[in-house]
Design a protein around this motif. Structure first.
Motif, PDB file in Angstrom:
ATOM      1  N   GLN A  93       0.863  -1.171   0.000  1.00 56.83           N
ATOM      2  CA  GLN A  93       0.000   0.000   0.000  1.00 56.83           C
ATOM      3  C   GLN A  93       0.900   1.221   0.000  1.00 56.83           C
ATOM      4  N   GLY A  94       0.577   2.193  -0.837  1.00 50.52           N
ATOM      5  CA  GLY A  94       1.472   3.329  -0.898  1.00 50.52           C
ATOM      6  C   GLY A  94       0.830   4.613  -1.361  1.00 50.52           C
ATOM      7  N   GLU A  95       1.664   5.627  -1.340  1.00 48.48           N
ATOM      8  CA  GLU A  95       1.282   6.976  -1.742  1.00 48.48           C
ATOM      9  C   GLU A  95       2.411   7.541  -2.580  1.00 48.48           C
ATOM     10  N   TYR A  96       2.046   8.462  -3.474  1.00 45.29           N
ATOM     11  CA  TYR A  96       3.066   9.125  -4.271  1.00 45.29           C
ATOM     12  C   TYR A  96       2.586  10.518  -4.659  1.00 45.29           C
ATOM     13  N   GLY A  97       3.552  11.386  -4.841  1.00 46.60           N
ATOM     14  CA  GLY A  97       3.251  12.714  -5.346  1.00 46.60           C
ATOM     15  C   GLY A  97       2.240  13.471  -4.515  1.00 46.60           C
ATOM     16  N   ASP A  98       1.391  14.192  -5.222  1.00 46.94           N
ATOM     17  CA  ASP A  98       0.400  15.063  -4.605  1.00 46.94           C
ATOM     18  C   ASP A  98      -0.960  14.371  -4.548  1.00 46.94           C
ATOM     19  N   GLY A  99      -1.091  13.379  -3.679  1.00 44.17           N
ATOM     20  CA  GLY A  99      -2.380  12.731  -3.469  1.00 44.17           C
ATOM     21  C   GLY A  99      -2.593  11.409  -4.165  1.00 44.17           C
ATOM     22  N   GLY A 100      -1.608  10.898  -4.890  1.00 43.23           N
ATOM     23  CA  GLY A 100      -1.769   9.598  -5.536  1.00 43.23           C
ATOM     24  C   GLY A 100      -1.629   8.471  -4.530  1.00 43.23           C
ATOM     25  N   SER A 101      -2.370   7.403  -4.735  1.00 44.79           N
ATOM     26  CA  SER A 101      -2.248   6.249  -3.837  1.00 44.79           C
ATOM     27  C   SER A 101      -2.468   4.972  -4.622  1.00 44.79           C
ATOM     28  N   PHE A 102      -2.039   3.855  -4.034  1.00 45.56           N
ATOM     29  CA  PHE A 102      -2.194   2.563  -4.684  1.00 45.56           C
ATOM     30  C   PHE A 102      -2.217   1.465  -3.636  1.00 45.56           C
ATOM     31  N   ARG A 103      -2.712   0.323  -4.068  1.00 40.35           N
ATOM     32  CA  ARG A 103      -2.679  -0.899  -3.263  1.00 40.35           C
ATOM     33  C   ARG A 103      -2.512  -2.043  -4.245  1.00 40.35           C
ATOM     34  N   LEU A 104      -1.433  -2.794  -4.107  1.00 41.89           N
ATOM     35  CA  LEU A 104      -1.154  -3.923  -4.981  1.00 41.89           C
ATOM     36  C   LEU A 104      -1.109  -5.202  -4.169  1.00 41.89           C
ATOM     37  N   GLU A 105      -1.937  -6.148  -4.552  1.00 44.91           N
ATOM     38  CA  GLU A 105      -1.920  -7.462  -3.899  1.00 44.91           C
ATOM     39  C   GLU A 105      -0.691  -8.251  -4.346  1.00 44.91           C
ATOM     40  N   GLY A 106      -0.318  -8.082  -5.594  1.00 41.20           N
ATOM     41  CA  GLY A 106       0.862  -8.751  -6.133  1.00 41.20           C
ATOM     42  C   GLY A 106       1.793  -7.719  -6.725  1.00 41.20           C
ATOM     43  N   ALA A 107       3.051  -8.045  -6.844  1.00 49.05           N
ATOM     44  CA  ALA A 107       4.023  -7.096  -7.380  1.00 49.05           C
ATOM     45  C   ALA A 107       4.684  -7.674  -8.619  1.00 49.05           C
ATOM     46  N   GLY A 108       3.854  -8.244  -9.491  1.00 48.01           N
ATOM     47  CA  GLY A 108       4.371  -8.785 -10.739  1.00 48.01           C
ATOM     48  C   GLY A 108       4.661  -7.675 -11.739  1.00 48.01           C
ATOM     49  N   GLU A 109       5.311  -8.052 -12.817  1.00 43.40           N
ATOM     50  CA  GLU A 109       5.710  -7.069 -13.829  1.00 43.40           C
ATOM     51  C   GLU A 109       4.519  -6.290 -14.394  1.00 43.40           C
ATOM     52  N   GLU A 111       1.526  -5.688 -13.039  1.00 41.01           N
ATOM     53  CA  GLU A 111       0.967  -4.787 -12.034  1.00 41.01           C
ATOM     54  C   GLU A 111       1.857  -3.553 -11.843  1.00 41.01           C
ATOM     55  N   LEU A 112       3.160  -3.772 -11.844  1.00 38.93           N
ATOM     56  CA  LEU A 112       4.090  -2.659 -11.635  1.00 38.93           C
ATOM     57  C   LEU A 112       4.119  -1.722 -12.848  1.00 38.93           C
ATOM     58  N   ILE A 113       4.040  -2.260 -14.047  1.00 38.06           N
ATOM     59  CA  ILE A 113       3.986  -1.413 -15.251  1.00 38.06           C
ATOM     60  C   ILE A 113       2.706  -0.583 -15.233  1.00 38.06           C
ATOM     61  N   THR A 114       1.588  -1.205 -14.850  1.00 36.82           N
ATOM     62  CA  THR A 114       0.318  -0.473 -14.756  1.00 36.82           C
ATOM     63  C   THR A 114       0.429   0.648 -13.723  1.00 36.82           C
ATOM     64  N   GLN A 118       0.229   4.693 -14.300  1.00 36.09           N
ATOM     65  CA  GLN A 118      -0.722   5.465 -13.484  1.00 36.09           C
ATOM     66  C   GLN A 118       0.003   6.623 -12.805  1.00 36.09           C
ATOM     67  N   MET A 119       1.191   6.345 -12.268  1.00 32.98           N
ATOM     68  CA  MET A 119       1.965   7.389 -11.607  1.00 32.98           C
ATOM     69  C   MET A 119       2.349   8.492 -12.584  1.00 32.98           C
ATOM     70  N   LEU A 120       2.821   8.109 -13.759  1.00 36.01           N
ATOM     71  CA  LEU A 120       3.219   9.099 -14.752  1.00 36.01           C
ATOM     72  C   LEU A 120       2.038   9.983 -15.150  1.00 36.01           C
TER      73      LEU A 120
END
Length: 139
Positions: A93-109, A111-114, A118-120
């Protein structure tokens, strides 16, 4: 046993769990860095992405207690984005930048590319003035 001794014992008792969580979060941040470099697609690496681990400015204790955030600055060309991540119930579970957030059940390639894309988009929206908070559940 004094309160001080109890504190020291609690810190020692949970050291292994804390260290394992820290390693997992740092590995996740490193994998996210690589996903950001590959976010433009196969054969089109983004070479101006860098990773710099840092102390999470919101942490008020060291060492970081179990469940606490671990952080890194990701430089994306002309800007830097603070990314904070922690483990919650086996998910990242995380946060980035100015209000972005995420929750990843898995950390596969995938999911991470998605997440990288999203972050960009989220950071671009912030600079473009749309500044909409992007909260998505991946998986």
């Amino acid at each position: 046993m004094s309160e001080f001794d109890e504190l020291q014992a609690a810190i020692r008792r949970h050291a292994h769990e804390r260290q394992a969580e820290e390693r997992a979060c740092e590995a996740f941040l490193n994998a996210l860095y690589h996903a950001l470099r590959a976010a433009s697609g196969p054969g089109l690496p983004l070479n101006n992405v860098t990773l710099d681990f840092t102390v999470d400015p919101a942490n008020r204790l060291r060492p970081v207690p179990t469940g606490g955030f671990h952080a890194a600055w990701l430089r994306l060309g002309l800007c830097e984005v603070l990314v904070r991540v922690r483990r919650v119930g086996g998910a990242f579970q995380g946060e980035y930048g100015d209000g972005g957030s995420f929750r990843l059940e898995g950390a596969g390639e995938d999911e991470l590319i998605t997440l990288a894309r999203q972050m960009l988009r989220g950071v671009a929206d912030t600079y473009a003035g749309s500044g909409q908070e992007r909260v998505r559940r991946l998986n």
